[in-house]
Design an enzyme around this catalytic site. Structure first.
Site, mmCIF file in Angstrom:
data_model
loop_
_atom_site.group_PDB
_atom_site.id
_atom_site.type_symbol
_atom_site.label_atom_id
_atom_site.label_comp_id
_atom_site.label_asym_id
_atom_site.label_seq_id
_atom_site.Cartn_x
_atom_site.Cartn_y
_atom_site.Cartn_z
ATOM 1 N N LYS A 109 73.821 17.606 57.306
ATOM 2 C CA LYS A 109 72.985 18.450 56.422
ATOM 3 C C LYS A 109 73.044 19.925 56.858
ATOM 4 O O LYS A 109 72.741 20.822 56.078
ATOM 5 C CB LYS A 109 71.547 17.912 56.508
ATOM 6 C CG LYS A 109 70.591 18.308 55.413
ATOM 7 C CD LYS A 109 69.301 17.463 55.594
ATOM 8 C CE LYS A 109 68.049 18.092 55.082
ATOM 9 N NZ LYS A 109 66.856 17.509 55.742
ATOM 10 N N LYS A 116 64.254 9.311 61.614
ATOM 11 C CA LYS A 116 64.680 8.980 60.261
ATOM 12 C C LYS A 116 64.925 10.257 59.430
ATOM 13 O O LYS A 116 64.276 11.275 59.677
ATOM 14 C CB LYS A 116 63.533 8.157 59.684
ATOM 15 C CG LYS A 116 63.486 7.898 58.242
ATOM 16 C CD LYS A 116 62.189 7.163 57.954
ATOM 17 C CE LYS A 116 62.020 6.895 56.492
ATOM 18 N NZ LYS A 116 61.851 8.045 55.650
ATOM 19 N N ASP A 175 69.089 7.685 61.114
ATOM 20 C CA ASP A 175 69.018 6.461 60.308
ATOM 21 C C ASP A 175 70.072 5.472 60.780
ATOM 22 O O ASP A 175 69.850 4.268 60.831
ATOM 23 C CB ASP A 175 69.257 6.774 58.832
ATOM 24 C CG ASP A 175 68.135 7.637 58.280
ATOM 25 O OD1 ASP A 175 68.392 8.829 58.042
ATOM 26 O OD2 ASP A 175 67.024 7.126 58.140
ATOM 27 N N LYS A 227 62.822 16.324 61.772
ATOM 28 C CA LYS A 227 63.560 16.613 63.023
ATOM 29 C C LYS A 227 63.893 18.093 63.161
ATOM 30 O O LYS A 227 63.692 18.684 64.216
ATOM 31 C CB LYS A 227 64.892 15.841 63.071
ATOM 32 C CG LYS A 227 64.762 14.354 63.126
ATOM 33 C CD LYS A 227 66.114 13.685 63.100
ATOM 34 C CE LYS A 227 66.852 13.884 61.801
ATOM 35 N NZ LYS A 227 66.229 13.231 60.647
HETATM 36 P P1 ADP Z 1 64.874 16.223 58.943
HETATM 37 O O1 ADP Z 1 65.519 17.259 59.762
HETATM 38 O O2 ADP Z 1 64.327 15.083 59.731
HETATM 39 O O3 ADP Z 1 65.748 15.735 57.815
HETATM 40 P P2 ADP Z 1 63.153 18.374 58.026
HETATM 41 O O4 ADP Z 1 62.702 18.984 59.289
HETATM 42 O O5 ADP Z 1 64.247 19.075 57.281
HETATM 43 O O6 ADP Z 1 63.571 16.857 58.239
HETATM 44 O O7 ADP Z 1 61.860 18.183 57.112
HETATM 45 C C1 ADP Z 1 61.928 17.655 55.807
HETATM 46 C C2 ADP Z 1 60.892 18.353 54.928
HETATM 47 O O8 ADP Z 1 59.579 17.977 55.317
HETATM 48 C C3 ADP Z 1 60.968 19.866 55.028
HETATM 49 O O9 ADP Z 1 60.874 20.418 53.743
HETATM 50 C C4 ADP Z 1 59.772 20.244 55.884
HETATM 51 O O10 ADP Z 1 59.238 21.475 55.567
HETATM 52 C C5 ADP Z 1 58.776 19.128 55.575
HETATM 53 N N1 ADP Z 1 57.904 18.860 56.729
HETATM 54 C C6 ADP Z 1 58.290 18.414 57.949
HETATM 55 N N2 ADP Z 1 57.235 18.275 58.778
HETATM 56 C C7 ADP Z 1 56.134 18.640 58.064
HETATM 57 C C8 ADP Z 1 54.724 18.727 58.354
HETATM 58 N N3 ADP Z 1 54.252 18.400 59.555
HETATM 59 N N4 ADP Z 1 53.907 19.169 57.363
HETATM 60 C C9 ADP Z 1 54.383 19.496 56.147
HETATM 61 N N5 ADP Z 1 55.684 19.446 55.811
HETATM 62 C C10 ADP Z 1 56.563 19.019 56.742
HETATM 63 MG MG MG Z 2 67.461 18.012 59.739
#
Ligand code: ADP
Ligand code: MG
Length: 272
Positions: A41, A10, A128, A15
């Site tokens: 993104k 999601k 998603d 990810k």
């Molecule tokens: P996605 O790629 O799924 O959209 P991201 O990897 O960019 O998600 O993560 C979204 C946000 O959540 C980022 O700001 C990241 O630093 C934070 N985040 C992700 N995993 C953790 C975790 N285990 N602990 C704290 N913050 C996290």
């Molecule tokens: Mg991402």
């Protein structure tokens, strides 16, 4: 034989954070790794390179889609621990198709003679909407890996991803390696109880548990992998990635998942 992983989950679940730290851990174990960001993104590889790199679609648009005018350096950048990174970019909002973008990226890598040069390729994909386009990386993958946390909505998305992997596995070699539990917080978030119940129901398992930790949040802001960060909790945060890297390099058993119906999941997970 290279190992190809397609990482789904999601939006905002973690990810890109997980993909980047897993790529780094795989590289630290000696593998030559390429991470391909497939989310519009296009910040998938930020933690590895510390910059937002131009996407394949940006570069191709500039040369009017004449592949021969693009060089490797235009699209592939080398980041932490020698991990090569590439952002495929997204289709124009409201038109175009994510599958086309992934297809163009793989075609370009073949033209550069690069696609077969890696020990591991990590696709970081949004999850998603698993339309035909965004499921395209599953056509190339050995393993699908799902990122989820211990709440209903990420599990709902995980179930739909299981459906996509099941369907693809009828025509392609891909199977589900398992689920990475992210933001694991035993005090506030109940650990992984719901996720474990889900994994068992669909016939898979949790292959790693990443804690909810401020070091991870800060590493994202700084454009660094966890391995480059300093501070309390570093080992707690890096160990799961090193363990998952080792596990995946040993080509673990995978399964064709048995997803629930969209309504069934409300009863199984929602009624808990
Ligand atoms: P996605 O790629 O799924 O959209 P991201 O990897 O960019 O998600 O993560 C979204 C946000 O959540 C980022 O700001 C990241 O630093 C934070 N985040 C992700 N995993 C953790 C975790 N285990 N602990 C704290 N913050 C996290
Ligand atoms: Mg991402």
């Amino acid at each position: 034989m290279s190992l190809t992983l397609a990482i789904y989950g999601k939006g905002g679940i973690g990810k890109s954070t997980t993909s980047s730290n897993l790529s780094a851990a795989l590289a630290l174990k000696g593998a030559k790794v390429l991470q391909i960001g497939c989310d519009p993104k296009h910040d998938s590889t930020f933690a590895l390179t510390g910059m937002l790199q131009p996407t394949v679609i940006d570069v191709l648009t500039e040369v009017d889609f004449h592949h021969e005018e693009v060089s490797v350096e235009d699209v592939v950048h080398t980041g932490f621990a020698g991990v090569d990174t590439l952002e495929s970019g997204g289709p124009p909002a409201g038109s175009g198709c994510g599958g086309y973008v992934v297809g163009e990226t793989v075609k370009l890598l073949h033209e550069f003679g690069l696609y077969d040069k890696y020990d591991v390729i990590v696709f970081d994909v949004l999850g998603d909407v698993v339309c035909g386009g965004f499921s395209a990386p599953l056509n190339y993958a050995d393993y699908g890996v799902i990122i989820a946390c211990n709440d209903f909505d990420s599990i709902f998305a995980a179930n739909r991803l299981c459906l996509a992997i099941k369907q693809k596995s009828a025509r392609y070699r891909v199977e589900l390696a398992g689920i990475i539990a992210n933001r694991v917080d035993y005090e506030l978030g109940g650990g992984t109880t719901l996720l474990e119940q889900f994994a068992e129901t669909v016939g898979t398992q949790i292959i790693g548990r990443v804690p909810y930790h401020d070091l991870i949040r800060r590493s994202r802001l700084m454009g660094k992998t966890l391995f480059e960060m300093e501070g309390p909790g570093k080992e707690e945060c890096t160990t799961p990635f090193l363990e998952m890297a080792e596990y995946l390099l040993n080509r673990p058993r995978s399964t064709v998942p048995k997803p629930m119906g969209d309504r069934e999941i409300f009863n199984v997970i929602g009624g808990w």
